[in-house]
Scaffold this active site. Sequence first.
Site, PDB file in Angstrom:
ATOM      1  N   TYR A 126       0.856  -1.182   0.000  1.00 57.91           N
ATOM      2  CA  TYR A 126       0.000   0.000   0.000  1.00 57.91           C
ATOM      3  C   TYR A 126       0.895   1.235   0.000  1.00 57.91           C
ATOM      4  O   TYR A 126       1.848   1.312   0.777  1.00 57.91           O
ATOM      5  CB  TYR A 126      -0.900   0.024   1.248  1.00 57.91           C
ATOM      6  CG  TYR A 126      -1.471  -1.321   1.627  1.00 57.91           C
ATOM      7  CD1 TYR A 126      -2.335  -2.000   0.773  1.00 57.91           C
ATOM      8  CD2 TYR A 126      -1.133  -1.927   2.841  1.00 57.91           C
ATOM      9  CE1 TYR A 126      -2.854  -3.239   1.119  1.00 57.91           C
ATOM     10  CE2 TYR A 126      -1.641  -3.157   3.199  1.00 57.91           C
ATOM     11  CZ  TYR A 126      -2.504  -3.812   2.331  1.00 57.91           C
ATOM     12  OH  TYR A 126      -3.004  -5.042   2.675  1.00 57.91           O
ATOM     13  N   TRP A 148      -4.778   2.020   2.327  1.00 57.40           N
ATOM     14  CA  TRP A 148      -5.262   0.677   1.992  1.00 57.40           C
ATOM     15  C   TRP A 148      -6.761   0.736   1.755  1.00 57.40           C
ATOM     16  O   TRP A 148      -7.506   1.374   2.475  1.00 57.40           O
ATOM     17  CB  TRP A 148      -4.902  -0.351   3.047  1.00 57.40           C
ATOM     18  CG  TRP A 148      -5.251  -0.021   4.472  1.00 57.40           C
ATOM     19  CD1 TRP A 148      -6.298   0.709   4.946  1.00 57.40           C
ATOM     20  CD2 TRP A 148      -4.514  -0.456   5.631  1.00 57.40           C
ATOM     21  NE1 TRP A 148      -6.282   0.765   6.312  1.00 57.40           N
ATOM     22  CE2 TRP A 148      -5.207   0.052   6.763  1.00 57.40           C
ATOM     23  CE3 TRP A 148      -3.388  -1.232   5.831  1.00 57.40           C
ATOM     24  CZ2 TRP A 148      -4.770  -0.187   8.066  1.00 57.40           C
ATOM     25  CZ3 TRP A 148      -2.969  -1.457   7.122  1.00 57.40           C
ATOM     26  CH2 TRP A 148      -3.645  -0.941   8.219  1.00 57.40           C
ATOM     27  N   GLU A 181       1.968 -15.731   2.446  1.00 59.80           N
ATOM     28  CA  GLU A 181       2.903 -15.210   1.450  1.00 59.80           C
ATOM     29  C   GLU A 181       4.326 -15.679   1.736  1.00 59.80           C
ATOM     30  O   GLU A 181       5.110 -15.908   0.810  1.00 59.80           O
ATOM     31  CB  GLU A 181       2.844 -13.683   1.417  1.00 59.80           C
ATOM     32  CG  GLU A 181       1.580 -13.096   0.817  1.00 59.80           C
ATOM     33  CD  GLU A 181       0.453 -12.906   1.813  1.00 59.80           C
ATOM     34  OE1 GLU A 181      -0.582 -12.332   1.452  1.00 59.80           O
ATOM     35  OE2 GLU A 181       0.601 -13.364   2.974  1.00 59.80           O
ATOM     36  N   ASP A 199      -0.977   8.490 -10.565  1.00 51.80           N
ATOM     37  CA  ASP A 199      -1.173   7.065 -10.340  1.00 51.80           C
ATOM     38  C   ASP A 199      -1.057   6.270 -11.623  1.00 51.80           C
ATOM     39  O   ASP A 199      -0.818   6.821 -12.697  1.00 51.80           O
ATOM     40  CB  ASP A 199      -2.525   6.827  -9.659  1.00 51.80           C
ATOM     41  CG  ASP A 199      -2.500   5.583  -8.796  1.00 51.80           C
ATOM     42  OD1 ASP A 199      -2.789   4.505  -9.322  1.00 51.80           O
ATOM     43  OD2 ASP A 199      -2.177   5.698  -7.601  1.00 51.80           O
TER      44      ASP A 199
END
EC number: 4.1.1.98
Length: 487
Positions: A176, A190, A238, A287
């Site tokens: 994030y 987030w 993960e 972005d």
Amino acid sequence: MIYHDLRDFVAQLEKMGELKRIATEVDPRLEMTEIADRVLRAGGPALLFEHPKGHRVPVLANLFGTVKRVALGMGEDDPARLREVGKLLAYLKEPEPPKGLRDAWDKWPVLKQVLNMAPKEVRSAPCQEMVWEGKDVDLSRLPIQHCWPGDVAPLITWGLTVTRGPHKKRQNLGIYRQQVIGPNKLIMRWLAHRGGALDFREHQQAHPGEAFPVAVALGADPATILGAVTPVPDTLSEYQFAGLLRGAKTEVVRCLGNTLQVPASSEIVLEGVIHPEETALEGPYGDHTGYYNEQETFPVFTVERITMRRDPIYHSTYTGKPPDEPAILGVALNEVFVPLLQKQFPEIVDFYLPPEGCSYRMAVVSMKKAYPGHAKRVMFGVWSFLRQFMYTKFILVTDDDVDVRDWKEVMWALTTRVDPARDTLLVENTPIDYLDFASPVSGLGSKMGIDATNKWPGETQREWGTPITMDAAVKARVDAIWQDLGL
């Protein structure tokens, strides 16, 4: 190939000619972005800026700027082998019972490997060789990039945010972006459905008013970084997946100020808390859409401690109009997605996320059609199967005679097999990326499915066209005389 940590990966990339050291002084404000953007668009190497202006810590950029380097980070020399990673994930997501003793014997090595890949906690770690606490905690001492002229402040982009919900044994790793708003303050952007936000919400419900522990790891090993952006099954952490990729357990160490475990080889770790009532207005930032996004309110992360390796490396990136690093990651992960989708929908032949579609906003799917309306089933299946496709706005479905990665063929199918009124499906009031300013309401918008398959009886009352093909014997004859034609 196995990489023990980020430094090992950097060294190997340099030997391969996949990394370039930049000795010239370069400003983290804007200049690094411009250089990295030009290099990425040219398919160039990863960059290690050794002398960031005003800082002693070097900056690693464009690390995953090519599909080849993403594959290398996952331990595969050939990008085509990413399909094998997808097959492994598909099996782990929905393991099938053995069909017999031989099948059980064949599957046992994979199951044993998964069981043996729980992360290994160590007592001391490179990421805690140096510690900043109290007044020494100052984020301005790190060469955090200020990517675009309209960005409001420097932005941490490649941090692996580690959280744990109150009712969960496993931790969540998520990436994030984090806006710097003070020497020890960051805004944690987030989205509501992401793992970190869900952990935070559950913590607030279970422990009202109490601070929520958070850690952010910068510069982990490539397998762990890529594990955080891969659709890992909920039954697998993960860290376990990263261990499978590298063929060795992920070494983790407990934070000095909380019980969260971070990758032991991380270059830099930020430890701290989020106070439930402390929020701030985030943005605007350039972005992956190619635009500056709207401002929104998100929680504030108070950094209480910074630990790091001696002579750390700061790992960074930028996001902008495609292609950028997230778009390249999308292209690479595309190969991982295909086996996952095919496991659930065997009729799917290929799946493609065009990088121009801002990583995930458009998908093109080819399929072996078996009945009228089949394309619509595939559309809804893609939207609902993986969380990664929740924000996919457009899904275009074709028959298996179309190469979905060839835009010319896709356009041919779209313009010859689609009646807009009959073959366009609109779904309103669905989750949409908050960064998508085209939607009428922030976070809520519509989706479109386009059926570009050949139509079957029941879907059309007309005789459907037959594609033109040359006689095979004639083609063979022309092939035989082609050299003699002098063309």
